[in-house]
Design an enzyme around this catalytic site. Structure first.
Site, short mmCIF file in Angstrom:
data_model
loop_
_atom_site.label_atom_id
_atom_site.label_comp_id
_atom_site.label_asym_id
_atom_site.label_seq_id
_atom_site.Cartn_x
_atom_site.Cartn_y
_atom_site.Cartn_z
N SER A 1 0.84 -1.20 0.00
CA SER A 1 0.00 0.00 0.00
C SER A 1 0.88 1.26 0.00
CB SER A 1 -0.95 -0.03 1.20
OG SER A 1 -1.93 0.98 1.10
N ASP B 1 -0.30 -4.04 -4.03
CA ASP B 1 -1.45 -3.15 -4.11
C ASP B 1 -1.08 -1.73 -3.65
OD1 ASP B 1 -4.04 -3.20 -5.19
OD2 ASP B 1 -4.93 -2.94 -3.22
N HIS C 1 -7.78 -5.44 -0.62
CA HIS C 1 -6.50 -4.73 -0.55
C HIS C 1 -5.40 -5.64 -0.01
CE1 HIS C 1 -4.12 -1.15 -0.71
NE2 HIS C 1 -4.07 -0.93 0.59
#
Length: 460
Positions: A163, A187, A257
């Site tokens: 992330s 991601d 996610h």
């Protein structure tokens, strides 16, 4: 007086025990554990670097950011993996940290450094955490500089960022002009980074090889391609096994996610390969248009995860945007799907449109099923129709095949599909035999089972 004697005696024994522990026990450092209260009031940035090696696989050593010398377990001649997490709205440690560290050390004696910036990532205000990414990158740059001064090389640096951590890894790479060995973005965060120029986000020029996994492009993740190769499991959106409604609470927001991380961890065990197919779109992959990987010979199609760098030499030569690769997964670990081509040659005089469901049965009686596509296939006389079949179990050897044909219509006549030849070609495991069946009729909505035989001519 007697009380004083006992007190002094206890104090002396306590000192002995304390002295004994200091010599025989080392202090283990752990990931910062915060809570929602910390998130509400906010946390100042503090970075902790937790080192794990095969010598200390469960007892992390806290590294001094400004000094890479004097640490018992840090060997700068080893390959070093930096694992950097992302936004932590509740303050809890990532559930996957221990697992990914263990899996890395199972593969090789790395320096595995967990970049703990939970103080700085824990806040209800996402933009505050995003603003700290540059600061974390600056801190990592100082530490890596010290490693380099002790004999480490940029080639040996591998950064795995989740992330916001993916962009942190990119910022570090930029400060070395893309000379670090590899960055894997899991991601990469989308909010506040979507549409930004390369200098403000992860980019393929940030390392010698950049591979990216996109699992939540319609939510918290970044949609566009960022690396030399970008993997889009299940199209990069809704992941199987994840909640579909907000009634599931926080899992609804984070499951897609986080799936990129769990797919990557699965790749470390190598229990099966997460094979991906270079393709322009997920739809093209679903209808079987993207299974030709001749450009990578003698290698097969690329695989997601740790071993993706085997395709580095092929991928870095391409102009950006680089390679986008699509594939489907199962809902649970190890997530693998086993691909087959199902080729039909029909001799019905009229065109038939319909759907095919296929079941494979192994010798021990296990059964796995695949409905071949959401769109109707078109069967024309003497024209081969190829469909991509996906199964969540590996059947070897295959003892029986069951096929069902349906038009999807609930009213009207029931049709027949006259099959001249059906061929089942393994794609995930290409060394396995191609199986056929000849000259049979499928009655609509009736399951037809048969024993497959070796194909008479695999070049048909």
């Amino acid at each position: 007086m007697l009380l004083r004697f006992y007190f002094n005696g206890l104090l002396f024994v306590g000192c002995l025990l304390s002295w004994g522990r200091s010599d025989t026990e080392e202090q283990c450092h752990t990931f910062t554990d915060l809570n929602i209260h910390n998130s509400i009031i906010g946390t100042g940035l503090k970075v902790q670097l937790l080192l794990y090696t095969r010598e200390n696989p469960k007892c992390a050593q806290d590294l001094n950011v400004d000094n890479s010398t004097g640490f018992q377990y840090l060997n700068v001649t080893r390959r070093t993996v930096f694992i950097t997490h992302g936004y932590r709205p509740t303050g809890s440690p990532p559930v996957w940290i221990d697992d990914i560290v263990k899996k890395f050390l199972d593969i090789q004696d790395f320096n595995v450094i967990v970049v703990d910036w939970n103080r700085g990532a824990t806040t209800v205000l996402y933009h505050n955490a995003a603003a700290n990414t540059r600061k974390v990158a600056d801190i990592l740059k100082r530490f890596i500089d010290n490693m380099l001064s002790q004999g480490a090389t940029l080639d040996s640096i591998y950064m795995v960022g989740v992330s916001l951590g993916a962009h942190i890894s990119g910022f570090v790479g930029k400060m070395y002009n893309g000379s670090i060995g590899r960055i894997t973005g899991l991601d990469p965060a989308g909010p506040l980074f979507n549409g930004k120029p390369p200098e403000e986000r992860l980019h393929y020029t940030d390392a010698q090889f950049v591979d990216v996994v996109h699992s939540d492009t319609d939510g918290l993740g970044y949609k566009e391609s960022l690396g030399h190769i970008d993997f889009y499991p299940n199209g990069g959106t809704d992941q199987p096994g994840c909640p579909k409604t907000i009634l599931a609470g926080s899992e609804y927001f984070k499951c897609d996610h986080q799936r990129s991380v769990f797919l990557y961890i699965a790749s470390l065990t190598k229990s099966c390969d997460l094979v991906a197919f270079p393709c322009k779109s997920y739809r093209d992959y679903r209808i079987g248009n993207c299974t030709d990987c001749k450009e990578f010979l003698p290698l097969s199609c690329p695989v997601l995860g740790f071993y993706a760098d085997k395709w580095k030499d092929h991928l870095v030569k391409r102009n950006h945007p680089g390679t986008t690769a699509f594939f489907d997964t199962a809902a649970k670990d190890p997530y693998c799907i086993f691909h087959y081509y199902l080729d039909f040659m029909t001799w019905s005089s009229q065109i038939r449109r319909g759907y095919i469901t296929i079941k494979l049965t192994s010798l021990d009686g296990n059964v796995t099923e695949s409905k071949l596509d959401k769109d109707a296939a078109v069967f024309e006389q003497y024209k081969e129709e190829s469909l991509l079949a996906k199964f969540d179990q590996d059947m070897d050897p295959i003892s029986r095949i069951s096929v069902t044909f349906t038009t999807g219509s609930v009213i009207g006549p029931k049709y027949k599909l006259r099959v001249l030849r059906m061929r089942l070609r393994p794609f995930t495991n290409r060394n396995r035999p191609i199986l056929c069946r000849y000259d049979f009729v499928l009655l609509e909505n009736i399951e037809t089972e048969f024993i497959p035989i070796p194909c008479e001519d695999t070049n048909l």
